[in-house]
Design a protein around this motif. Structure first.
Motif, mmCIF file in Angstrom:
data_model
loop_
_atom_site.group_PDB
_atom_site.id
_atom_site.type_symbol
_atom_site.label_atom_id
_atom_site.label_comp_id
_atom_site.label_asym_id
_atom_site.label_seq_id
_atom_site.Cartn_x
_atom_site.Cartn_y
_atom_site.Cartn_z
ATOM 1 N N MET A 1 0.678 -1.149 0.118
ATOM 2 C CA MET A 1 0.124 -0.038 -0.066
ATOM 3 C C MET A 1 0.746 1.498 0.107
ATOM 4 O O MET A 1 0.167 1.930 -0.027
ATOM 5 N N THR A 2 2.304 1.221 0.447
ATOM 6 C CA THR A 2 2.769 2.345 -0.489
ATOM 7 C C THR A 2 3.131 2.836 -1.302
ATOM 8 O O THR A 2 3.045 2.329 -2.184
ATOM 9 N N GLY A 3 3.192 4.619 -0.698
ATOM 10 C CA GLY A 3 2.586 5.149 -2.155
ATOM 11 C C GLY A 3 2.125 5.691 -2.372
ATOM 12 O O GLY A 3 1.409 7.216 -3.634
ATOM 13 N N ARG A 4 0.941 5.371 -1.803
ATOM 14 C CA ARG A 4 -0.726 5.855 -1.826
ATOM 15 C C ARG A 4 -1.156 7.088 -0.680
ATOM 16 O O ARG A 4 -0.217 7.087 -0.082
ATOM 17 N N SER A 5 -2.048 8.288 -1.492
ATOM 18 C CA SER A 5 -2.008 9.090 -0.897
ATOM 19 C C SER A 5 -3.418 9.516 0.704
ATOM 20 O O SER A 5 -4.280 8.802 0.034
ATOM 21 N N TYR A 6 -3.369 8.721 1.830
ATOM 22 C CA TYR A 6 -4.399 8.673 2.532
ATOM 23 C C TYR A 6 -4.794 9.896 3.505
ATOM 24 O O TYR A 6 -4.081 10.818 3.693
ATOM 25 N N ARG A 7 -6.186 10.231 2.873
ATOM 26 C CA ARG A 7 -6.796 11.402 4.351
ATOM 27 C C ARG A 7 -6.892 10.121 5.635
ATOM 28 O O ARG A 7 -7.300 9.738 5.448
ATOM 29 N N LEU A 8 -6.354 11.619 6.407
ATOM 30 C CA LEU A 8 -6.669 11.546 7.473
ATOM 31 C C LEU A 8 -7.621 12.276 8.291
ATOM 32 O O LEU A 8 -8.286 13.369 8.222
ATOM 33 N N THR A 9 -8.648 11.204 8.886
ATOM 34 C CA THR A 9 -9.250 11.992 9.323
ATOM 35 C C THR A 9 -9.782 11.328 11.011
ATOM 36 O O THR A 9 -8.966 10.354 11.933
ATOM 37 N N TYR A 10 -10.770 12.482 11.620
ATOM 38 C CA TYR A 10 -10.429 11.833 13.145
ATOM 39 C C TYR A 10 -12.181 11.974 13.815
ATOM 40 O O TYR A 10 -12.590 12.364 12.881
ATOM 41 N N THR A 11 -12.574 10.661 14.409
ATOM 42 C CA THR A 11 -13.647 10.732 15.141
ATOM 43 C C THR A 11 -13.987 11.742 17.085
ATOM 44 O O THR A 11 -13.147 12.395 16.838
ATOM 45 N N PRO A 12 -15.103 12.640 16.759
ATOM 46 C CA PRO A 12 -15.304 12.973 17.723
ATOM 47 C C PRO A 12 -14.317 12.300 19.015
ATOM 48 O O PRO A 12 -14.276 12.969 19.408
ATOM 49 N N GLU A 13 -14.579 10.984 19.169
ATOM 50 C CA GLU A 13 -13.949 10.091 20.895
ATOM 51 C C GLU A 13 -12.397 10.747 21.183
ATOM 52 O O GLU A 13 -11.808 10.600 21.350
ATOM 53 N N ALA A 14 -11.290 10.434 19.543
ATOM 54 C CA ALA A 14 -10.537 10.637 19.488
ATOM 55 C C ALA A 14 -10.144 12.511 19.408
ATOM 56 O O ALA A 14 -9.471 12.534 20.195
ATOM 57 N N ARG A 15 -10.296 13.293 18.940
ATOM 58 C CA ARG A 15 -10.568 14.570 19.195
ATOM 59 C C ARG A 15 -10.773 14.754 20.738
ATOM 60 O O ARG A 15 -9.971 15.469 21.245
ATOM 61 N N ALA A 16 -11.497 14.065 20.883
ATOM 62 C CA ALA A 16 -11.812 14.751 22.632
ATOM 63 C C ALA A 16 -10.310 13.680 23.334
ATOM 64 O O ALA A 16 -10.353 14.039 24.343
ATOM 65 N N ASP A 17 -10.546 12.369 22.949
ATOM 66 C CA ASP A 17 -9.509 11.987 23.660
ATOM 67 C C ASP A 17 -8.257 13.454 23.232
ATOM 68 O O ASP A 17 -6.849 13.492 24.801
ATOM 69 N N LEU A 18 -7.631 13.960 22.898
ATOM 70 C CA LEU A 18 -6.515 14.402 22.234
ATOM 71 C C LEU A 18 -6.571 15.830 23.375
ATOM 72 O O LEU A 18 -6.095 15.861 23.601
ATOM 73 N N VAL A 19 -7.844 16.073 23.869
ATOM 74 C CA VAL A 19 -8.355 17.933 24.205
ATOM 75 C C VAL A 19 -7.548 17.492 26.011
ATOM 76 O O VAL A 19 -7.250 18.489 26.051
ATOM 77 N N LYS A 20 -8.285 16.139 25.746
ATOM 78 C CA LYS A 20 -7.740 15.890 27.945
ATOM 79 C C LYS A 20 -6.418 15.682 27.486
ATOM 80 O O LYS A 20 -5.592 15.823 28.518
ATOM 81 N N LEU A 21 -5.222 15.574 26.754
ATOM 82 C CA LEU A 21 -3.732 15.003 26.556
ATOM 83 C C LEU A 21 -2.887 16.184 26.553
ATOM 84 O O LEU A 21 -2.195 16.639 27.246
ATOM 85 N N GLY A 22 -3.683 17.279 26.074
ATOM 86 C CA GLY A 22 -3.716 19.007 26.114
ATOM 87 C C GLY A 22 -2.943 18.966 24.847
ATOM 88 O O GLY A 22 -2.293 17.895 24.246
ATOM 89 N N GLU A 23 -2.922 20.455 24.673
ATOM 90 C CA GLU A 23 -1.662 21.114 23.067
ATOM 91 C C GLU A 23 -0.695 20.466 23.072
ATOM 92 O O GLU A 23 -0.285 19.401 21.315
ATOM 93 N N PRO A 24 0.368 20.755 24.002
ATOM 94 C CA PRO A 24 1.683 19.909 23.657
ATOM 95 C C PRO A 24 1.760 18.458 22.858
ATOM 96 O O PRO A 24 2.195 18.120 21.609
ATOM 97 N N LEU A 25 1.163 17.210 24.346
ATOM 98 C CA LEU A 25 0.808 15.651 23.509
ATOM 99 C C LEU A 25 0.304 16.268 22.296
ATOM 100 O O LEU A 25 0.532 15.171 21.216
ATOM 101 N N THR A 26 -0.561 16.922 22.133
ATOM 102 C CA THR A 26 -1.661 16.798 21.544
ATOM 103 C C THR A 26 -0.939 16.563 19.406
ATOM 104 O O THR A 26 -0.585 16.067 18.649
#
Length: 93
Positions: A1-26
């Motif tokens: 699969m190397t060489g393909r260009s993938y679009r990256l998305t986040y679910t609302p749960e993943a976004r909430a996980d990142l918010v909990k971690l704080g800006e530097p870790l995000t």
């Protein structure tokens, strides 16, 4: 699969996980996802998620987190996508 260009998305749960971690870790984790998962979602430190739905349901260790994601890249899916479902900070366990 190397060489393909993938679009990256986040679910609302993943976004909430990142918010909990704080800006530097995000920023660190988001950057790691882009450099370590997006170019080759089936490679690197990723594995099929135990009891998951198949090779497209994966977990990878990036930066300081376990990232659960699914890959949608069957024929006809353009652009192919990586959807981050959850982000779990290893240091919080």
């Amino acid at each position: 699969m190397t060489g393909r260009s993938y679009r990256l998305t986040y679910t609302p749960e993943a976004r909430a996980d990142l918010v909990k971690l704080g800006e530097p870790l995000t920023r660190t984790i988001t950057s790691a996802v882009l450099t370590e998962i997006a170019p080759e979602p089936y490679g690197g430190l990723s594995i099929e998620r135990p009891l998951g739905g198949g090779s497209w349901d994966r977990v990878a260790l990036v930066a300081m987190a376990a990232v659960r994601y699914v890959v949608s890249d069957d024929d006809g899916i353009e652009p192919p996508m990586i959807t981050v479902l959850r982000v779990i900070n290893r240091g919080a366990v």
